[in-house]
Write an enzyme that holds these catalytic residues in place. Structure first.
Site, mmCIF file in Angstrom:
data_model
loop_
_atom_site.group_PDB
_atom_site.id
_atom_site.type_symbol
_atom_site.label_atom_id
_atom_site.label_comp_id
_atom_site.label_asym_id
_atom_site.label_seq_id
_atom_site.Cartn_x
_atom_site.Cartn_y
_atom_site.Cartn_z
ATOM 1 C CE LYS A 101 -1.919 -14.749 -0.475
ATOM 2 N NZ LYS A 101 -2.794 -13.624 -0.120
ATOM 3 N NE ARG B 202 -7.863 -6.048 3.644
ATOM 4 C CZ ARG B 202 -8.644 -5.075 4.059
ATOM 5 N NH1 ARG B 202 -9.672 -5.331 4.825
ATOM 6 N NH2 ARG B 202 -8.402 -3.831 3.701
ATOM 7 C CB CYS C 289 -5.265 -12.374 7.619
ATOM 8 S SG CYS C 289 -4.423 -13.654 6.725
ATOM 9 N N PRO D 173 -9.772 -1.707 7.623
ATOM 10 C CG PRO D 173 -9.665 0.567 8.141
ATOM 11 C CD PRO D 173 -8.990 -0.750 8.400
ATOM 12 C CB VAL D 174 -12.452 -1.241 2.421
ATOM 13 C CG1 VAL D 174 -11.913 -2.650 2.482
ATOM 14 C CG2 VAL D 174 -13.912 -1.196 2.830
ATOM 15 C CG ASP D 175 -10.643 4.164 5.611
ATOM 16 O OD1 ASP D 175 -10.078 3.059 5.569
ATOM 17 O OD2 ASP D 175 -10.121 5.174 6.111
ATOM 18 C CG LEU D 176 -7.148 4.548 2.808
ATOM 19 C CD1 LEU D 176 -5.651 4.282 2.733
ATOM 20 C CD2 LEU D 176 -7.398 6.014 3.073
ATOM 21 C CB ILE E 14 1.950 -2.656 7.715
ATOM 22 C CG1 ILE E 14 3.335 -2.336 7.153
ATOM 23 C CG2 ILE E 14 0.873 -2.596 6.641
ATOM 24 C CD1 ILE E 14 3.451 -1.065 6.373
HETATM 25 C C1 UD1 Z 1 -1.932 -6.258 0.856
HETATM 26 C C2 UD1 Z 1 -1.503 -7.715 0.780
HETATM 27 C C3 UD1 Z 1 -1.104 -8.215 2.165
HETATM 28 C C4 UD1 Z 1 -0.022 -7.307 2.755
HETATM 29 C C5 UD1 Z 1 -0.478 -5.843 2.715
HETATM 30 C C6 UD1 Z 1 0.616 -4.875 3.151
HETATM 31 C C7 UD1 Z 1 -2.829 -8.567 -1.040
HETATM 32 C C8 UD1 Z 1 -3.940 -9.446 -1.494
HETATM 33 N N1 UD1 Z 1 -2.610 -8.495 0.263
HETATM 34 O O1 UD1 Z 1 -3.060 -6.212 1.710
HETATM 35 O O2 UD1 Z 1 -0.614 -9.548 2.034
HETATM 36 O O3 UD1 Z 1 0.186 -7.667 4.108
HETATM 37 O O4 UD1 Z 1 -0.855 -5.477 1.367
HETATM 38 O O5 UD1 Z 1 1.751 -5.042 2.357
HETATM 39 O O6 UD1 Z 1 -2.123 -7.978 -1.840
HETATM 40 N N2 UD1 Z 1 -5.962 0.454 5.440
HETATM 41 C C9 UD1 Z 1 -6.902 1.364 5.862
HETATM 42 N N3 UD1 Z 1 -7.925 1.685 5.004
HETATM 43 C C10 UD1 Z 1 -8.028 1.135 3.760
HETATM 44 C C11 UD1 Z 1 -7.044 0.221 3.337
HETATM 45 C C12 UD1 Z 1 -6.020 -0.096 4.194
HETATM 46 O O7 UD1 Z 1 -6.852 1.872 6.988
HETATM 47 O O8 UD1 Z 1 -8.974 1.471 3.038
HETATM 48 C C13 UD1 Z 1 -4.835 0.113 6.337
HETATM 49 C C14 UD1 Z 1 -4.778 -1.354 6.697
HETATM 50 O O9 UD1 Z 1 -5.628 -1.647 7.791
HETATM 51 C C15 UD1 Z 1 -3.324 -1.516 7.019
HETATM 52 C C16 UD1 Z 1 -2.641 -0.584 6.027
HETATM 53 O O10 UD1 Z 1 -3.652 0.322 5.608
HETATM 54 O O11 UD1 Z 1 -3.058 -1.087 8.333
HETATM 55 C C17 UD1 Z 1 -2.035 -1.240 4.806
HETATM 56 O O12 UD1 Z 1 -2.990 -2.086 4.230
HETATM 57 P P1 UD1 Z 1 -3.036 -2.407 2.662
HETATM 58 O O13 UD1 Z 1 -1.742 -1.990 2.058
HETATM 59 O O14 UD1 Z 1 -4.280 -1.852 2.110
HETATM 60 O O15 UD1 Z 1 -3.102 -3.973 2.670
HETATM 61 P P2 UD1 Z 1 -3.965 -4.916 1.745
HETATM 62 O O16 UD1 Z 1 -4.092 -4.350 0.377
HETATM 63 O O17 UD1 Z 1 -5.209 -5.296 2.456
#
Ligand code: UD1
Length: 430
Positions: A22, A101, A125, A131-134, A337
Protein backbone atom coordinates in the site's frame (compact mmCIF):
# COMPACT_ATOMS: atom_id res chain seq x y z
CA UNK A 1 -20.63 -1.01 11.36
CA UNK A 2 -18.88 -4.32 10.76
CA UNK A 3 -17.03 -6.35 13.37
CA UNK A 4 -14.58 -9.22 13.24
CA UNK A 5 -15.28 -12.18 15.50
CA UNK A 6 -12.42 -14.55 16.34
CA UNK A 7 -12.38 -17.82 18.26
CA UNK A 8 -8.77 -17.88 19.37
CA UNK A 9 -6.28 -20.54 20.29
CA UNK A 10 -5.87 -22.18 16.90
CA UNK A 11 -2.27 -22.58 15.62
CA UNK A 12 -2.18 -21.35 12.00
CA UNK A 13 -0.77 -23.59 9.26
CA UNK A 14 -0.66 -23.00 5.52
CA UNK A 15 0.32 -20.44 2.91
CA UNK A 16 -0.54 -16.77 2.60
CA UNK A 17 0.07 -14.75 -0.57
CA UNK A 18 1.43 -11.28 0.18
CA UNK A 19 0.06 -8.43 -1.92
CA UNK A 20 1.59 -5.26 -3.30
CA UNK A 21 2.62 -2.63 -0.76
CA UNK A 22 0.00 0.00 0.00
CA UNK A 23 2.67 2.50 1.02
CA UNK A 24 4.53 2.02 -2.26
CA UNK A 25 1.38 2.03 -4.38
CA UNK A 26 0.09 5.38 -3.08
CA UNK A 27 3.11 7.52 -4.11
CA UNK A 28 3.44 5.55 -7.37
CA UNK A 29 -0.15 6.44 -8.19
CA UNK A 30 0.50 10.11 -7.37
CA UNK A 31 3.46 10.00 -9.77
CA UNK A 32 0.96 9.63 -12.64
CA UNK A 33 0.30 13.37 -12.23
CA UNK A 34 3.85 14.07 -13.43
CA UNK A 35 3.36 12.91 -17.01
CA UNK A 36 0.93 13.36 -19.89
CA UNK A 37 1.57 9.69 -20.74
CA UNK A 38 0.04 6.57 -19.22
CA UNK A 39 1.53 5.04 -16.08
CA UNK A 40 0.51 1.39 -15.84
CA UNK A 41 0.86 -0.05 -12.35
CA UNK A 42 0.58 -3.77 -11.64
CA UNK A 43 0.45 -5.75 -8.38
CA UNK A 44 -1.74 -3.06 -6.86
CA UNK A 45 -3.46 -4.21 -3.68
CA UNK A 46 -7.26 -4.03 -3.42
CA UNK A 47 -7.66 -1.70 -0.45
CA UNK A 48 -9.78 1.23 0.69
CA UNK A 49 -6.73 3.58 0.63
CA UNK A 50 -6.05 2.68 -3.01
CA UNK A 51 -9.66 3.46 -3.89
CA UNK A 52 -9.35 6.79 -2.04
CA UNK A 53 -6.26 7.67 -4.10
CA UNK A 54 -8.02 6.63 -7.35
CA UNK A 55 -10.95 8.90 -6.47
CA UNK A 56 -8.59 11.78 -5.77
CA UNK A 57 -6.64 11.27 -9.02
CA UNK A 58 -9.87 10.99 -11.04
CA UNK A 59 -10.94 14.28 -9.56
CA UNK A 60 -7.69 15.85 -10.85
CA UNK A 61 -8.52 14.55 -14.34
CA UNK A 62 -6.41 11.36 -14.43
CA UNK A 63 -8.05 8.81 -16.75
CA UNK A 64 -8.29 5.44 -15.00
CA UNK A 65 -8.51 2.10 -16.78
CA UNK A 66 -8.81 -1.18 -14.93
CA UNK A 67 -6.67 -3.55 -16.95
CA UNK A 68 -7.34 -6.75 -15.04
CA UNK A 69 -5.81 -8.75 -12.25
CA UNK A 70 -3.05 -11.22 -11.90
CA UNK A 71 -4.66 -13.52 -9.37
CA UNK A 72 -7.58 -14.65 -7.29
CA UNK A 73 -10.51 -14.00 -9.57
CA UNK A 74 -9.86 -10.31 -9.96
CA UNK A 75 -9.20 -9.59 -6.29
CA UNK A 76 -5.43 -9.54 -6.06
CA UNK A 77 -2.60 -7.95 -8.01
CA UNK A 78 -4.70 -5.47 -9.94
CA UNK A 79 -3.33 -3.70 -13.00
CA UNK A 80 -4.45 -0.13 -13.50
CA UNK A 81 -3.61 2.40 -16.20
CA UNK A 82 -3.38 6.04 -15.09
CA UNK A 83 -3.55 8.55 -17.95
CA UNK A 84 -2.29 12.02 -17.08
CA UNK A 85 -3.06 13.49 -20.51
CA UNK A 86 -5.46 16.09 -19.16
CA UNK A 87 -5.22 17.55 -15.69
CA UNK A 88 -8.54 19.29 -15.12
CA UNK A 89 -8.17 20.39 -11.51
CA UNK A 90 -5.21 21.25 -9.29
CA UNK A 91 -7.34 21.27 -6.12
CA UNK A 92 -7.42 18.28 -3.77
CA UNK A 93 -10.60 18.89 -1.78
CA UNK A 94 -11.10 18.25 1.92
CA UNK A 95 -13.73 15.55 1.40
CA UNK A 96 -11.28 13.33 -0.46
CA UNK A 97 -8.08 14.23 1.41
CA UNK A 98 -9.49 13.79 4.93
CA UNK A 99 -9.94 10.05 4.34
CA UNK A 100 -6.26 9.46 3.86
CA UNK A 101 -3.17 11.37 4.88
CA UNK A 102 -1.16 10.15 1.89
CA UNK A 103 -3.36 12.38 -0.31
CA UNK A 104 -0.80 15.11 0.39
CA UNK A 105 1.46 13.24 -2.07
CA UNK A 106 -0.35 14.93 -4.97
CA UNK A 107 1.10 18.28 -3.88
CA UNK A 108 4.65 17.87 -5.23
CA UNK A 109 3.64 16.38 -8.60
CA UNK A 110 0.90 18.97 -9.20
CA UNK A 111 3.04 22.00 -8.44
CA UNK A 112 5.96 20.58 -10.45
CA UNK A 113 3.91 19.93 -13.58
CA UNK A 114 1.10 22.50 -13.35
CA UNK A 115 2.84 25.31 -11.43
CA UNK A 116 0.05 25.30 -8.88
CA UNK A 117 -1.75 23.13 -6.35
CA UNK A 118 -4.35 23.61 -3.65
CA UNK A 119 -4.42 20.69 -1.27
CA UNK A 120 -6.49 20.32 1.88
CA UNK A 121 -4.43 19.62 5.00
CA UNK A 122 -4.62 15.86 5.51
CA UNK A 123 -6.35 13.67 8.10
CA UNK A 124 -5.60 9.93 8.32
CA UNK A 125 -4.71 7.68 11.27
CA UNK A 126 -5.07 9.25 14.71
CA UNK A 127 -1.46 8.56 15.68
CA UNK A 128 -0.21 11.95 16.73
CA UNK A 129 -0.11 15.43 15.22
CA UNK A 130 1.57 14.45 11.94
CA UNK A 131 2.29 17.87 10.40
CA UNK A 132 3.37 18.41 6.78
CA UNK A 133 5.89 21.19 7.41
CA UNK A 134 8.80 19.21 5.92
CA UNK A 135 6.86 18.64 2.69
CA UNK A 136 6.21 22.37 2.43
CA UNK A 137 9.77 23.45 3.31
CA UNK A 138 11.21 21.18 0.63
CA UNK A 139 8.89 22.61 -2.00
CA UNK A 140 9.64 26.17 -0.82
CA UNK A 141 13.37 25.49 -1.19
CA UNK A 142 12.63 24.57 -4.82
CA UNK A 143 10.96 27.94 -5.44
CA UNK A 144 7.34 27.29 -4.48
CA UNK A 145 5.40 30.05 -2.75
CA UNK A 146 3.20 28.54 -0.07
CA UNK A 147 0.24 30.05 1.75
CA UNK A 148 -2.07 28.36 4.24
CA UNK A 149 -5.70 29.43 4.39
CA UNK A 150 -9.05 27.83 5.21
CA UNK A 151 -7.46 24.44 5.93
CA UNK A 152 -5.78 24.38 2.51
CA UNK A 153 -2.16 24.57 1.37
CA UNK A 154 -1.91 26.80 -1.69
CA UNK A 155 1.34 26.25 -3.56
CA UNK A 156 2.37 28.24 -6.64
CA UNK A 157 5.47 28.15 -8.80
CA UNK A 158 4.50 30.18 -11.87
CA UNK A 159 7.97 29.92 -13.43
CA UNK A 160 8.43 26.26 -12.56
CA UNK A 161 10.52 24.67 -9.82
CA UNK A 162 14.26 25.16 -9.44
CA UNK A 163 16.74 22.59 -8.21
CA UNK A 164 17.89 23.06 -4.60
CA UNK A 165 19.74 21.39 -1.76
CA UNK A 166 17.16 20.16 0.75
CA UNK A 167 18.40 18.78 4.06
CA UNK A 168 15.61 17.17 6.06
CA UNK A 169 16.07 17.83 9.82
CA UNK A 170 14.72 14.33 10.46
CA UNK A 171 13.61 11.46 8.30
CA UNK A 172 10.17 11.70 6.71
CA UNK A 173 8.92 9.15 4.22
CA UNK A 174 6.16 11.33 2.77
CA UNK A 175 8.26 14.51 2.57
CA UNK A 176 11.04 12.61 0.78
CA UNK A 177 8.49 11.25 -1.71
CA UNK A 178 6.87 14.63 -2.38
CA UNK A 179 10.24 16.33 -2.80
CA UNK A 180 11.61 13.54 -5.02
CA UNK A 181 8.61 13.65 -7.35
CA UNK A 182 8.74 17.46 -7.56
CA UNK A 183 12.51 17.45 -8.21
CA UNK A 184 12.16 15.26 -11.30
CA UNK A 185 10.65 18.22 -13.21
CA UNK A 186 12.62 21.06 -11.55
CA UNK A 187 15.22 23.01 -13.52
CA UNK A 188 18.71 21.82 -12.61
CA UNK A 189 19.97 19.63 -9.80
CA UNK A 190 18.20 18.84 -6.54
CA UNK A 191 19.97 17.12 -3.68
CA UNK A 192 17.85 15.54 -0.94
CA UNK A 193 19.93 14.94 2.18
CA UNK A 194 18.84 12.82 5.14
CA UNK A 195 16.23 11.34 2.79
CA UNK A 196 14.14 8.38 3.95
CA UNK A 197 15.51 5.01 2.78
CA UNK A 198 12.36 2.91 3.11
CA UNK A 199 12.03 0.34 0.30
CA UNK A 200 8.89 2.18 -0.85
CA UNK A 201 11.08 5.24 -1.66
CA UNK A 202 13.34 3.02 -3.76
CA UNK A 203 10.26 1.68 -5.56
CA UNK A 204 9.09 5.22 -6.33
CA UNK A 205 12.56 6.26 -7.51
CA UNK A 206 12.87 3.23 -9.82
CA UNK A 207 9.44 3.96 -11.31
CA UNK A 208 10.35 7.62 -11.85
CA UNK A 209 13.55 6.51 -13.62
CA UNK A 210 11.41 4.24 -15.84
CA UNK A 211 9.38 7.40 -16.63
CA UNK A 212 12.54 9.23 -17.73
CA UNK A 213 13.69 10.85 -14.47
CA UNK A 214 17.40 11.12 -13.65
CA UNK A 215 18.01 10.01 -10.07
CA UNK A 216 21.22 8.87 -8.38
CA UNK A 217 21.75 7.46 -4.91
CA UNK A 218 18.61 5.30 -4.88
CA UNK A 219 18.51 3.38 -1.60
CA UNK A 220 20.79 5.86 0.16
CA UNK A 221 20.07 8.88 2.34
CA UNK A 222 21.33 11.25 -0.39
CA UNK A 223 19.25 11.41 -3.53
CA UNK A 224 20.55 13.51 -6.41
CA UNK A 225 18.03 14.42 -9.08
CA UNK A 226 18.79 16.12 -12.41
CA UNK A 227 15.54 17.74 -13.49
CA UNK A 228 14.15 16.95 -16.96
CA UNK A 229 11.56 18.98 -18.95
CA UNK A 230 9.01 16.16 -18.98
CA UNK A 231 8.42 12.54 -18.01
CA UNK A 232 6.78 9.85 -20.11
CA UNK A 233 4.52 6.90 -19.40
CA UNK A 234 5.87 3.59 -18.11
CA UNK A 235 4.81 0.22 -16.71
CA UNK A 236 5.80 -0.67 -13.19
CA UNK A 237 5.05 -3.45 -10.70
CA UNK A 238 4.53 -2.50 -7.03
CA UNK A 239 6.87 -4.19 -4.56
CA UNK A 240 5.52 -6.68 -1.96
CA UNK A 241 4.05 -5.29 1.25
CA UNK A 242 6.63 -5.68 4.02
CA UNK A 243 4.16 -4.69 6.74
CA UNK A 244 1.60 -7.28 5.58
CA UNK A 245 4.50 -9.77 5.49
CA UNK A 246 5.54 -8.94 9.05
CA UNK A 247 1.97 -9.01 10.31
CA UNK A 248 1.33 -12.57 9.05
CA UNK A 249 4.76 -13.64 10.30
CA UNK A 250 3.57 -12.64 13.75
CA UNK A 251 0.26 -14.44 13.20
CA UNK A 252 2.26 -17.64 12.73
CA UNK A 253 4.48 -16.96 15.74
CA UNK A 254 1.81 -15.82 18.17
CA UNK A 255 -0.43 -18.83 17.50
CA UNK A 256 2.42 -21.36 17.60
CA UNK A 257 1.86 -22.10 13.92
CA UNK A 258 3.83 -22.57 10.73
CA UNK A 259 3.05 -20.41 7.68
CA UNK A 260 4.71 -19.91 4.32
CA UNK A 261 4.42 -16.32 3.09
CA UNK A 262 4.66 -16.23 -0.69
CA UNK A 263 5.51 -13.40 -3.08
CA UNK A 264 7.66 -11.67 -0.49
CA UNK A 265 11.14 -12.03 1.00
CA UNK A 266 13.07 -11.91 4.26
CA UNK A 267 15.25 -9.12 2.84
CA UNK A 268 12.28 -6.71 3.00
CA UNK A 269 11.82 -7.15 6.76
CA UNK A 270 15.31 -7.81 8.10
CA UNK A 271 14.82 -5.84 11.33
CA UNK A 272 11.55 -7.65 12.10
CA UNK A 273 13.09 -11.05 11.37
CA UNK A 274 15.97 -10.20 13.76
CA UNK A 275 13.51 -9.66 16.61
CA UNK A 276 11.51 -12.77 15.71
CA UNK A 277 14.64 -14.91 15.71
CA UNK A 278 15.88 -13.48 19.02
CA UNK A 279 12.46 -14.28 20.47
CA UNK A 280 12.82 -17.92 19.36
CA UNK A 281 10.80 -17.94 16.11
CA UNK A 282 12.20 -19.90 13.15
CA UNK A 283 12.33 -17.87 9.93
CA UNK A 284 13.72 -19.39 6.74
CA UNK A 285 13.85 -18.57 3.03
CA UNK A 286 11.75 -20.70 0.68
CA UNK A 287 11.62 -20.85 -3.10
CA UNK A 288 8.43 -18.74 -3.14
CA UNK A 289 9.10 -16.47 -0.19
CA UNK A 290 9.67 -17.31 3.46
CA UNK A 291 8.52 -19.65 6.19
CA UNK A 292 7.75 -18.59 9.74
CA UNK A 293 7.25 -21.20 12.45
CA UNK A 294 7.18 -21.45 16.20
CA UNK A 295 8.08 -25.00 16.91
CA UNK A 296 9.48 -24.61 20.42
CA UNK A 297 7.50 -23.65 23.51
CA UNK A 298 7.38 -20.18 24.96
CA UNK A 299 9.12 -17.26 23.24
CA UNK A 300 11.50 -14.82 25.00
CA UNK A 301 10.81 -11.12 25.48
CA UNK A 302 12.96 -8.89 23.24
CA UNK A 303 13.35 -5.10 23.50
CA UNK A 304 12.30 -3.19 20.39
CA UNK A 305 12.78 0.44 19.35
CA UNK A 306 11.13 1.84 16.25
CA UNK A 307 13.45 3.68 13.85
CA UNK A 308 13.41 4.83 10.23
CA UNK A 309 14.44 2.08 7.74
CA UNK A 310 16.55 -0.04 8.06
CA UNK A 311 15.48 0.06 11.73
CA UNK A 312 12.42 -1.59 13.18
CA UNK A 313 9.28 -0.15 11.46
CA UNK A 314 6.78 1.81 13.52
CA UNK A 315 4.07 0.13 11.41
CA UNK A 316 5.04 -3.21 13.05
CA UNK A 317 5.23 -1.93 16.63
CA UNK A 318 1.68 -2.83 17.71
CA UNK A 319 1.87 -6.32 16.17
CA UNK A 320 5.24 -7.05 17.82
CA UNK A 321 3.86 -5.88 21.14
CA UNK A 322 1.17 -8.55 20.87
CA UNK A 323 3.83 -11.21 20.36
CA UNK A 324 5.64 -9.96 23.48
CA UNK A 325 2.43 -10.10 25.56
CA UNK A 326 2.75 -13.88 25.99
CA UNK A 327 6.55 -14.21 25.74
CA UNK A 328 8.55 -15.24 28.80
CA UNK A 329 10.10 -12.32 30.74
CA UNK A 330 9.76 -8.66 29.85
CA UNK A 331 10.14 -6.57 26.71
CA UNK A 332 10.59 -2.79 26.47
CA UNK A 333 8.95 -1.40 23.35
CA UNK A 334 9.93 2.17 22.50
CA UNK A 335 8.17 4.24 19.85
CA UNK A 336 10.37 7.01 18.44
CA UNK A 337 8.51 7.92 15.23
CA UNK A 338 5.00 8.86 16.32
CA UNK A 339 3.62 10.20 19.58
CA UNK A 340 0.35 8.61 20.72
CA UNK A 341 0.95 5.29 19.02
CA UNK A 342 0.08 3.08 21.99
CA UNK A 343 -3.69 3.18 21.57
CA UNK A 344 -3.76 -0.61 21.38
CA UNK A 345 -2.35 -0.87 24.93
CA UNK A 346 -5.58 -0.34 26.90
CA UNK A 347 -7.37 -2.75 24.54
CA UNK A 348 -4.67 -5.41 25.01
CA UNK A 349 -4.92 -4.86 28.77
CA UNK A 350 -8.62 -5.75 28.48
CA UNK A 351 -7.48 -9.09 27.05
CA UNK A 352 -5.24 -9.74 30.06
CA UNK A 353 -1.94 -8.25 28.86
CA UNK A 354 0.38 -6.71 31.45
CA UNK A 355 1.72 -3.48 29.92
CA UNK A 356 2.91 -0.29 31.61
CA UNK A 357 3.49 2.80 29.49
CA UNK A 358 6.10 5.39 30.48
CA UNK A 359 6.19 8.16 27.91
CA UNK A 360 7.38 6.69 24.62
CA UNK A 361 8.13 3.26 26.10
CA UNK A 362 5.86 0.38 26.98
CA UNK A 363 7.09 -2.29 29.36
CA UNK A 364 5.42 -5.58 28.46
CA UNK A 365 5.58 -8.31 31.08
CA UNK A 366 4.68 -11.61 29.48
CA UNK A 367 1.58 -13.42 30.75
CA UNK A 368 0.77 -17.12 30.22
CA UNK A 369 -2.13 -16.41 27.90
CA UNK A 370 -4.49 -13.69 26.66
CA UNK A 371 -8.23 -14.05 26.96
CA UNK A 372 -10.82 -13.00 24.39
CA UNK A 373 -12.75 -9.74 24.89
CA UNK A 374 -14.65 -7.13 22.90
CA UNK A 375 -12.11 -4.52 21.76
CA UNK A 376 -12.09 -1.32 19.73
CA UNK A 377 -9.85 -0.67 16.73
CA UNK A 378 -8.33 2.83 16.68
CA UNK A 379 -5.96 2.94 13.71
CA UNK A 380 -4.81 0.61 10.98
CA UNK A 381 -1.90 -1.18 12.66
CA UNK A 382 -3.47 -1.09 16.14
CA UNK A 383 -6.52 -2.81 14.63
CA UNK A 384 -4.56 -5.65 13.16
CA UNK A 385 -2.68 -6.09 16.42
CA UNK A 386 -6.03 -6.74 18.12
CA UNK A 387 -6.83 -9.37 15.49
CA UNK A 388 -3.48 -11.04 16.21
CA UNK A 389 -4.20 -10.93 19.94
CA UNK A 390 -7.60 -12.48 19.28
CA UNK A 391 -6.02 -15.31 17.27
CA UNK A 392 -3.76 -16.15 20.22
CA UNK A 393 -6.32 -15.61 23.00
CA UNK A 394 -8.54 -18.16 24.65
CA UNK A 395 -12.19 -17.63 23.85
CA UNK A 396 -13.97 -15.09 21.68
CA UNK A 397 -12.64 -11.69 20.66
CA UNK A 398 -14.80 -9.16 18.86
CA UNK A 399 -12.92 -6.36 17.10
CA UNK A 400 -15.11 -3.33 16.48
CA UNK A 401 -14.55 -0.55 13.88
CA UNK A 402 -12.90 -2.85 11.36
CA UNK A 403 -13.04 -0.25 8.59
CA UNK A 404 -9.53 0.71 9.71
CA UNK A 405 -8.35 -2.77 8.65
CA UNK A 406 -9.81 -2.44 5.18
CA UNK A 407 -7.53 0.56 4.57
CA UNK A 408 -4.46 -1.67 4.66
CA UNK A 409 -5.18 -5.43 4.72
CA UNK A 410 -6.66 -7.12 1.68
CA UNK A 411 -9.00 -10.08 2.41
CA UNK A 412 -7.60 -10.42 5.91
CA UNK A 413 -10.21 -12.88 7.18
CA UNK A 414 -9.93 -15.00 4.03
CA UNK A 415 -6.14 -15.22 4.30
CA UNK A 416 -6.22 -16.12 7.99
CA UNK A 417 -9.16 -18.55 7.65
CA UNK A 418 -7.23 -20.29 4.87
CA UNK A 419 -4.64 -21.19 7.53
CA UNK A 420 -7.21 -22.52 9.98
CA UNK A 421 -8.16 -19.38 11.90
CA UNK A 422 -11.73 -19.25 13.17
CA UNK A 423 -12.47 -15.72 12.08
CA UNK A 424 -15.50 -14.09 10.47
CA UNK A 425 -16.84 -10.65 9.69
CA UNK A 426 -20.32 -9.79 10.91
CA UNK A 427 -22.54 -6.75 10.60
CA UNK A 428 -22.64 -4.53 13.66
CA UNK A 429 -26.17 -5.54 14.54
CA UNK A 430 -25.35 -9.29 14.53
C1 UD1 B 1 4.69 6.89 6.17
C2 UD1 B 1 3.80 5.66 6.05
C3 UD1 B 1 3.33 5.23 7.44
C4 UD1 B 1 4.53 5.00 8.36
C5 UD1 B 1 5.44 6.24 8.35
C6 UD1 B 1 6.73 6.03 9.13
C7 UD1 B 1 2.77 5.94 3.90
C8 UD1 B 1 1.54 6.22 3.11
N1 UD1 B 1 2.67 5.99 5.21
O1 UD1 B 1 3.89 7.91 6.73
O2 UD1 B 1 2.59 4.02 7.30
O3 UD1 B 1 4.07 4.80 9.68
O4 UD1 B 1 5.81 6.58 6.99
O5 UD1 B 1 7.43 4.93 8.62
O6 UD1 B 1 3.82 5.64 3.35
N2 UD1 B 1 6.68 14.72 10.29
C9 UD1 B 1 6.77 16.06 10.56
N3 UD1 B 1 6.63 16.95 9.52
C10 UD1 B 1 6.41 16.53 8.24
C11 UD1 B 1 6.34 15.15 7.98
C12 UD1 B 1 6.49 14.27 9.02
O7 UD1 B 1 6.95 16.48 11.71
O8 UD1 B 1 6.29 17.38 7.35
C13 UD1 B 1 6.86 13.75 11.39
C14 UD1 B 1 5.65 12.86 11.61
O9 UD1 B 1 4.69 13.50 12.43
C15 UD1 B 1 6.28 11.67 12.25
C16 UD1 B 1 7.63 11.56 11.55
O10 UD1 B 1 7.86 12.85 10.99
O11 UD1 B 1 6.48 11.89 13.63
C17 UD1 B 1 7.72 10.53 10.45
O12 UD1 B 1 6.64 10.69 9.58
P1 UD1 B 1 6.70 10.32 8.02
O13 UD1 B 1 7.91 9.48 7.79
O14 UD1 B 1 6.55 11.56 7.25
O15 UD1 B 1 5.43 9.43 7.86
P2 UD1 B 1 4.39 9.41 6.67
O16 UD1 B 1 5.07 9.67 5.37
O17 UD1 B 1 3.23 10.25 7.02
Amino acid sequence: MQKIVIEGGQPLHGRIAIGGAKNAALPLMAASLLTDGVLTLSNLPHLADITSMLNLLAQHGIGISMLGSAANGGHAGRVIGLDGGQITSTTAPYDLVRKMRASVLVLGPLVARMGEARVSLPGGCAIGTRPVDLHLKALEAMGTEITLADGYVHAVAPKGLKGAVVRFPFVSVGATENALMAATLAQGETVLENAAREPEIGDLAHCLVAMGAKIEGIGSERLVVQGVPSLHGASYSVLPDRIETGTYAIAAAVTGGDIELTGTSISLIGSVVDVLQKAGVTVTDTADGMRVARTSGRLHGVDVMTQPFPGFPTDMQAQMMVLMCTAGGAAMITETIFENRFMHVPELARMGANITVHGASALVRGVERLSGAPVMATDLRASVSLVLAGLAAEGETVVNRVYHLDRGYERLEEKLAGCGARIRRVDGSA
